[in-house]
Design an enzyme around this catalytic site. Sequence first.
Site, PDB file in Angstrom:
ATOM      1  N   TYR A  87      -7.541  10.698  10.168  1.00 38.23           N
ATOM      2  CA  TYR A  87      -7.118  10.964  11.299  1.00 38.23           C
ATOM      3  C   TYR A  87      -7.585  12.463  11.750  1.00 38.23           C
ATOM      4  O   TYR A  87      -8.053  12.345  13.087  1.00 38.23           O
ATOM      5  CB  TYR A  87      -5.426  11.172  11.212  1.00 38.23           C
ATOM      6  N   ASN A 104      -0.824  10.265   1.302  1.00 39.43           N
ATOM      7  CA  ASN A 104      -1.894   9.526   2.142  1.00 39.43           C
ATOM      8  C   ASN A 104      -3.111  10.095   2.656  1.00 39.43           C
ATOM      9  O   ASN A 104      -3.560  10.032   3.601  1.00 39.43           O
ATOM     10  CB  ASN A 104      -1.410   8.432   3.126  1.00 39.43           C
ATOM     11  N   GLY A 138     -15.049   0.527  10.545  1.00 39.60           N
ATOM     12  CA  GLY A 138     -14.821   0.885  11.932  1.00 39.60           C
ATOM     13  C   GLY A 138     -13.578   0.221  12.675  1.00 39.60           C
ATOM     14  O   GLY A 138     -13.156   0.372  13.891  1.00 39.60           O
ATOM     15  N   TYR A 177       0.830  -1.353   0.045  1.00 42.06           N
ATOM     16  CA  TYR A 177      -0.062   0.040  -0.060  1.00 42.06           C
ATOM     17  C   TYR A 177       0.942   1.287   0.087  1.00 42.06           C
ATOM     18  O   TYR A 177       0.518   2.253  -0.593  1.00 42.06           O
ATOM     19  CB  TYR A 177      -0.984   0.003   1.329  1.00 42.06           C
ATOM     20  N   GLU A 178       1.960   1.053   0.544  1.00 42.32           N
ATOM     21  CA  GLU A 178       2.934   2.272   0.940  1.00 42.32           C
ATOM     22  C   GLU A 178       3.940   2.590  -0.205  1.00 42.32           C
ATOM     23  O   GLU A 178       4.841   3.214  -0.303  1.00 42.32           O
ATOM     24  CB  GLU A 178       3.640   2.396   2.251  1.00 42.32           C
ATOM     25  N   GLY A 196     -13.604   1.356   6.078  1.00 46.26           N
ATOM     26  CA  GLY A 196     -14.795   1.894   6.357  1.00 46.26           C
ATOM     27  C   GLY A 196     -15.688   1.258   7.411  1.00 46.26           C
ATOM     28  O   GLY A 196     -16.941   1.729   7.613  1.00 46.26           O
ATOM     29  N   TYR A 210      -2.964  -0.661  10.032  1.00 45.87           N
ATOM     30  CA  TYR A 210      -3.366  -1.184   8.720  1.00 45.87           C
ATOM     31  C   TYR A 210      -4.367  -1.855   9.015  1.00 45.87           C
ATOM     32  O   TYR A 210      -4.818  -2.810   9.785  1.00 45.87           O
ATOM     33  CB  TYR A 210      -2.308  -1.879   8.079  1.00 45.87           C
ATOM     34  N   VAL A 211      -5.624  -1.788   7.914  1.00 46.55           N
ATOM     35  CA  VAL A 211      -6.729  -2.433   7.932  1.00 46.55           C
ATOM     36  C   VAL A 211      -6.717  -2.786   6.343  1.00 46.55           C
ATOM     37  O   VAL A 211      -6.419  -1.970   5.515  1.00 46.55           O
ATOM     38  CB  VAL A 211      -7.900  -1.485   8.148  1.00 46.55           C
ATOM     39  N   GLY A 224     -10.130   0.521  11.994  1.00 47.01           N
ATOM     40  CA  GLY A 224      -9.132   1.408  12.150  1.00 47.01           C
ATOM     41  C   GLY A 224      -9.597   2.151  13.334  1.00 47.01           C
ATOM     42  O   GLY A 224      -8.557   2.517  14.362  1.00 47.01           O
TER      43      GLY A 224
END
Length: 164
Positions: A131, A124, A95, A25-26, A93, A86-87, A97
């Site tokens: 956040y 990101n 919940g 992902y990163e 979406g 990480y999710v 995280g």
Amino acid sequence: MTSIRRARESDVPVILELIRELAVYEKEPDAVKTTEKQLQQALFGENPSVFAHIAEDDGGVQGFALWFRNFSTWEGVHGIYLEDLYVRPESRGAGHGKALLRTLAQHAVENGYARVEWAVLNWNEPSINFYRSLGALPQDEWSTFRLTGPALREFGSAVPARTA
């Protein structure tokens, strides 16, 4: 329904799998050098220095938070540094995280810690917006520095010059 729990030793393989997914992902798919043995030792060895929580639902493990304690010299108390949150993409979406971060925040409050902090890549935007929605704010007055690789080896191996 999301369930959050402390990681167990049997979770080490799935935690490593999630770390590898996070690296993809990163945009650093080949960067993970961590082994199951290293994770097991860090999380469950004689003197654990790293901690992890697992988010799961009826579909199994959906995400994790890996963290360690830091210390504020100004506050005089510990805090939590969140190394990884990480999710899995298909579970975002739902919940997971938010539940992981709330668990860490509760742990900090219960233990008298001053803060929970983490870094996020500047590109990101989905995570940054998430956040911010929780009330977290960027620390724009600070820049993160890192000494790693050849520079770390060179600097760490150099014998300082003696002064008279």
